[in-house]
Enzyme design. Structure first.
Site, PDB file in Angstrom:
ATOM      1  N   LYS A  47       0.839  -1.211   0.000  1.00 39.02           N
ATOM      2  CA  LYS A  47       0.000   0.000   0.000  1.00 39.02           C
ATOM      3  C   LYS A  47       0.874   1.262   0.000  1.00 39.02           C
ATOM      4  O   LYS A  47       0.630   2.189  -0.772  1.00 39.02           O
ATOM      5  CB  LYS A  47      -0.925  -0.044   1.225  1.00 39.02           C
ATOM      6  CG  LYS A  47      -1.887   1.110   1.335  1.00 39.02           C
ATOM      7  CD  LYS A  47      -3.130   0.741   2.108  1.00 39.02           C
ATOM      8  CE  LYS A  47      -2.888   0.493   3.578  1.00 39.02           C
ATOM      9  NZ  LYS A  47      -2.510   1.713   4.325  1.00 39.02           N
ATOM     10  N   SER A  48       1.883   1.295   0.844  1.00 36.64           N
ATOM     11  CA  SER A  48       2.744   2.482   0.932  1.00 36.64           C
ATOM     12  C   SER A  48       3.410   2.760  -0.408  1.00 36.64           C
ATOM     13  O   SER A  48       3.477   3.906  -0.879  1.00 36.64           O
ATOM     14  CB  SER A  48       3.843   2.252   1.974  1.00 36.64           C
ATOM     15  OG  SER A  48       3.289   2.140   3.249  1.00 36.64           O
ATOM     16  N   ARG A 148      -8.795  11.847  12.471  1.00 38.57           N
ATOM     17  CA  ARG A 148      -7.349  11.674  12.685  1.00 38.57           C
ATOM     18  C   ARG A 148      -6.601  13.011  12.641  1.00 38.57           C
ATOM     19  O   ARG A 148      -6.990  13.942  11.939  1.00 38.57           O
ATOM     20  CB  ARG A 148      -6.790  10.690  11.649  1.00 38.57           C
ATOM     21  CG  ARG A 148      -7.427   9.327  11.823  1.00 38.57           C
ATOM     22  CD  ARG A 148      -6.947   8.327  10.805  1.00 38.57           C
ATOM     23  NE  ARG A 148      -5.536   8.020  10.972  1.00 38.57           N
ATOM     24  CZ  ARG A 148      -4.858   7.214  10.163  1.00 38.57           C
ATOM     25  NH1 ARG A 148      -5.468   6.670   9.119  1.00 38.57           N
ATOM     26  NH2 ARG A 148      -3.591   6.962  10.379  1.00 38.57           N
ATOM     27  N   GLN A 195       4.781   9.057   7.325  1.00 36.37           N
ATOM     28  CA  GLN A 195       3.830   9.912   6.602  1.00 36.37           C
ATOM     29  C   GLN A 195       4.257  11.373   6.714  1.00 36.37           C
ATOM     30  O   GLN A 195       4.247  12.110   5.722  1.00 36.37           O
ATOM     31  CB  GLN A 195       2.421   9.734   7.166  1.00 36.37           C
ATOM     32  CG  GLN A 195       1.839   8.360   6.887  1.00 36.37           C
ATOM     33  CD  GLN A 195       0.442   8.189   7.436  1.00 36.37           C
ATOM     34  OE1 GLN A 195      -0.094   9.092   8.087  1.00 36.37           O
ATOM     35  NE2 GLN A 195      -0.155   7.036   7.193  1.00 36.37           N
ATOM     36  N   ASP A 345       1.948  -1.224  11.874  1.00 37.70           N
ATOM     37  CA  ASP A 345       0.600  -1.661  11.475  1.00 37.70           C
ATOM     38  C   ASP A 345       0.307  -3.106  11.888  1.00 37.70           C
ATOM     39  O   ASP A 345      -0.786  -3.611  11.626  1.00 37.70           O
ATOM     40  CB  ASP A 345       0.435  -1.533   9.957  1.00 37.70           C
ATOM     41  CG  ASP A 345       0.431  -0.071   9.514  1.00 37.70           C
ATOM     42  OD1 ASP A 345       0.030   0.786  10.320  1.00 37.70           O
ATOM     43  OD2 ASP A 345       0.847   0.200   8.379  1.00 37.70           O
ATOM     44  N   LYS A 372      -4.394   5.735  14.615  1.00 37.37           N
ATOM     45  CA  LYS A 372      -4.488   5.041  13.329  1.00 37.37           C
ATOM     46  C   LYS A 372      -5.944   5.092  12.845  1.00 37.37           C
ATOM     47  O   LYS A 372      -6.715   5.928  13.281  1.00 37.37           O
ATOM     48  CB  LYS A 372      -3.963   3.608  13.465  1.00 37.37           C
ATOM     49  CG  LYS A 372      -2.469   3.546  13.764  1.00 37.37           C
ATOM     50  CD  LYS A 372      -1.660   4.128  12.621  1.00 37.37           C
ATOM     51  CE  LYS A 372      -0.173   4.134  12.888  1.00 37.37           C
ATOM     52  NZ  LYS A 372       0.572   4.888  11.876  1.00 37.37           N
ATOM     53  N   ARG A 420      -7.479  -3.429   9.513  1.00 36.71           N
ATOM     54  CA  ARG A 420      -6.569  -4.361  10.191  1.00 36.71           C
ATOM     55  C   ARG A 420      -7.206  -4.997  11.428  1.00 36.71           C
ATOM     56  O   ARG A 420      -6.895  -6.127  11.780  1.00 36.71           O
ATOM     57  CB  ARG A 420      -5.252  -3.670  10.526  1.00 36.71           C
ATOM     58  CG  ARG A 420      -4.548  -3.153   9.271  1.00 36.71           C
ATOM     59  CD  ARG A 420      -3.070  -2.913   9.460  1.00 36.71           C
ATOM     60  NE  ARG A 420      -2.568  -2.020   8.427  1.00 36.71           N
ATOM     61  CZ  ARG A 420      -2.254  -2.377   7.171  1.00 36.71           C
ATOM     62  NH1 ARG A 420      -2.381  -3.629   6.805  1.00 36.71           N
ATOM     63  NH2 ARG A 420      -1.808  -1.492   6.312  1.00 36.71           N
TER      64      ARG A 420
HETATM   65  C1  S3P Z   1       2.621   4.667   6.187  1.00 36.26           C
HETATM   66  C2  S3P Z   1       3.191   4.978   7.380  1.00 36.26           C
HETATM   67  C3  S3P Z   1       2.652   4.533   8.676  1.00 36.26           C
HETATM   68  C4  S3P Z   1       1.640   3.404   8.531  1.00 36.26           C
HETATM   69  C5  S3P Z   1       0.706   3.601   7.396  1.00 36.26           C
HETATM   70  C6  S3P Z   1       1.462   3.770   6.091  1.00 36.26           C
HETATM   71  C7  S3P Z   1       3.239   5.209   4.961  1.00 36.26           C
HETATM   72  O1  S3P Z   1       2.037   5.644   9.303  1.00 36.26           O
HETATM   73  O2  S3P Z   1       0.904   3.256   9.720  1.00 36.26           O
HETATM   74  O3  S3P Z   1      -0.175   2.494   7.271  1.00 36.26           O
HETATM   75  O4  S3P Z   1       2.929   4.713   3.856  1.00 36.26           O
HETATM   76  O5  S3P Z   1       4.052   6.125   5.069  1.00 36.26           O
HETATM   77  P1  S3P Z   1       2.942   6.654  10.216  1.00 36.26           P
HETATM   78  O6  S3P Z   1       4.138   6.947   9.413  1.00 36.26           O
HETATM   79  O7  S3P Z   1       2.127   7.878  10.472  1.00 36.26           O
HETATM   80  O8  S3P Z   1       3.241   5.879  11.462  1.00 36.26           O
END
Ligand code: S3P
Length: 469
Positions: A47-48, A148, A195, A345, A372, A420
């Site tokens: 996903k990322s 959030r 993020q 996650d 989250k 999740r």
């Molecule tokens: C992600 C970073 C994570 C993760 C999310 C995806 C990303 O969040 O929980 O599912 O793709 O950069 P955080 O960086 O805010 O912890």
């Protein structure tokens, strides 16, 4: 409208209808499978990496071809947003997409609000892009995303000259007036968040000079890897437990080919299921093994899991391999806080494994779980408690007391719009004495479309283990 765009539009309409009402709740039940889990399977794309491939593709000049894109609802939101900003984003075949980018600084003002659905990653990374583009845009999301915190990106991005207006507490909808001549940022992250780091780097792409981000703990580095892959100059220096990342602004990004590996965060569910269901043996092909994502695998090995990697290789700058897992008796362990970013996650599914292990598992330093898709710390504890597992929260720690036997199960789990939690509860149902029910499995589609069919196929012929409640 070319036919290849239709699936996204159709999904968009279905999504917004569901986001507005509770009419489409999809209750689901999981029970012990008749047979052990076996075979070879592939999980959907990471996903990322999928979000980033679409975003960097939109900011690059020329064509980006993506193979293995996750076609989950979160990523489809990013595809739609990149289109709204003027990029050509086309699905050529299942998982195979191309993006014709606009070049850095070349995005168009979107004509309407950008609805990022359930996805915090999409919303926060997009805020970074928009902050250094001189135009007006509004980001919103579903009820979970609108709860959030966005202050964590608003604060650093304001320093580039962008202006933001948000609801009380920095919640979406978020209105952004991007900076005309953005300044480069120099920011030390107050929380370990890939993020936020990525939002700052994306903003820095359209600012002259050096953007610098210091992270106190290393977090997933997919943005850094992909920026290099697209031609940007990025340097990373270790700094204690963390890192300092520098990016030279206004690079020429060129379209590139990206092969998205299987998502280790999705692989976590069949892996734990195979560990818990006696006699199971699964091979999960082509899983991303970036060391900043594999904390769960290290933890499971410490708990006694047999988890081996074969066929290791590099694809688009990311390590990938096939994972082999066999049922094993697990024992409780202590998970140090320093490991949290590399498995952020995976705590709900680790908690399920811990519930079936012998002895106590203490997972430490989980404060980020509270922000989250749901408050995952409280919701994971509730998930286990509803199924007869002894669990406690002490400060930011989650403590699970396993007995080494299958938990009683029989609970109804509230999933709080969190994919999740839904998948974790269903995996618990595969191991527990009594079936486990979730109130709504529909959000599984945000990250793992096909989860139910894939798990049922792994359990072989016969009565399905996962079925409508
Ligand atoms: C992600 C970073 C994570 C993760 C999310 C995806 C990303 O969040 O929980 O599912 O793709 O950069 P955080 O960086 O805010 O912890």
């Amino acid at each position: 409208m070319p036919p290849e765009r239709l699936p996204v539009k159709r999904r968009g309409r279905v999504l917004s209808a569901r986001a507005m009402t509770d009419a489409a709740l999809r209750p689901l039940r999981a029970r012990r499978p008749a047979a052990a889990l076996s075979g070879t399977l592939a999980v959907p794309g990471d996903k990322s990496i999928s979000h980033r491939a679409l975003m960097f593709g939109a900011l690059a000049v020329g064509r980006t071809r993506i193979a293995g894109l996750l076609e989950g609802e979160d990523v489809l939101r990013t595809a739609a947003a990149m289109r709204a900003l003027g990029a050509e984003v086309v699905r050529d075949a299942p998982g195979a997409w191309h993006v014709a980018g606009r070049g850095i600084g070349g995005l168009e003002e979107p004509a309407d609000v950008l609805d990022m659905g359930n996805s915090g990653t999409a919303a926060r990374l997009l805020a970074g892009i928009l902050a250094s583009h001189p135009m007006f845009a509004v980001i919103t999301g579903d009820a979970s995303l609108r709860r959030r915190p966005m202050r964590r990106v608003i604060d650093p991005l304001t320093a580039c000259g962008a202006r933001f207006a948000a609801r009380e507490g920095g919640r979406l909808p978020l209105a952004i007036e991007g900076a005309r001549d953005a300044l480069p940022l120099d920011y030390r992250l107050p929380v370990a968040s890939a993020q936020v780091k990525s939002a700052v780097l994306l903003c820095g792409l359209n600012a002259p000079g050096i953007t610098r981000v210091e992270e106190p703990e290393a977090t997933r580095d997919h943005s850094e890897n992909m920026l290099r892959h697209f031609g940007a100059e990025v340097s990373v220096a270790e700094a204690g437990a963390g890192r300092i990342i520098t990016l030279r602004g206004q690079p020429d990004l060129f379209g590139a080919d990206v092969t998205v590996p299987g998502d280790p965060s999705s692989a976590a569910f069949p892996i734990v299921a195979a560990l818990l269901v006696p006699g199971s043996h699964l091979r999960i092909a082509g899983v991303g093994l970036n060391p900043l994502r594999t904390g769960l695998f290290a933890t499971l090995r410490e708990m006694g899991a047999t988890l081996t990697v074969e066929n290791q290789r590099i694809a688009a700058g990311e390590p990938v391999g096939d994972l082999l897992v066999t049922h094993a008796a697990l024992r409780g362990v202590e998970v140090p806080p320093a490991r949290a970013p590399s498995m952020i996650d995976e705590f709900p599914i680790l908690a399920v494994a811990a519930a079936c292990a012998e002895g106590t598992t203490r997972m430490r330093g989980l404060h980020e779980l509270r922000v989250k898709e749901s408050d995952r710390l409280a919701a994971t504890a509730a998930l286990l408690a509803a199924n007869g597992v002894h669990v406690a929260i002490e400060g930011d720690d989650l403590i699970v007391h396993g007995t080494g036997r299958a938990p009683p199960g029989g609970g109804l789990v509230t999933t709080h719009m969190d994919h999740r939690l839904a998948m974790s509860a269903l995996v618990l149902g595969l191991a527990a004495d009594q079936p486990v029910q979730v109130d709504d499995a529909s959000f599984i589609d945000t990250s793992f479309p096909g989860f139910v069919d894939l798990m049922n196929a792994a359990a072989g012929e016969g009565a399905p283990a996962l079925l409508a409640a």
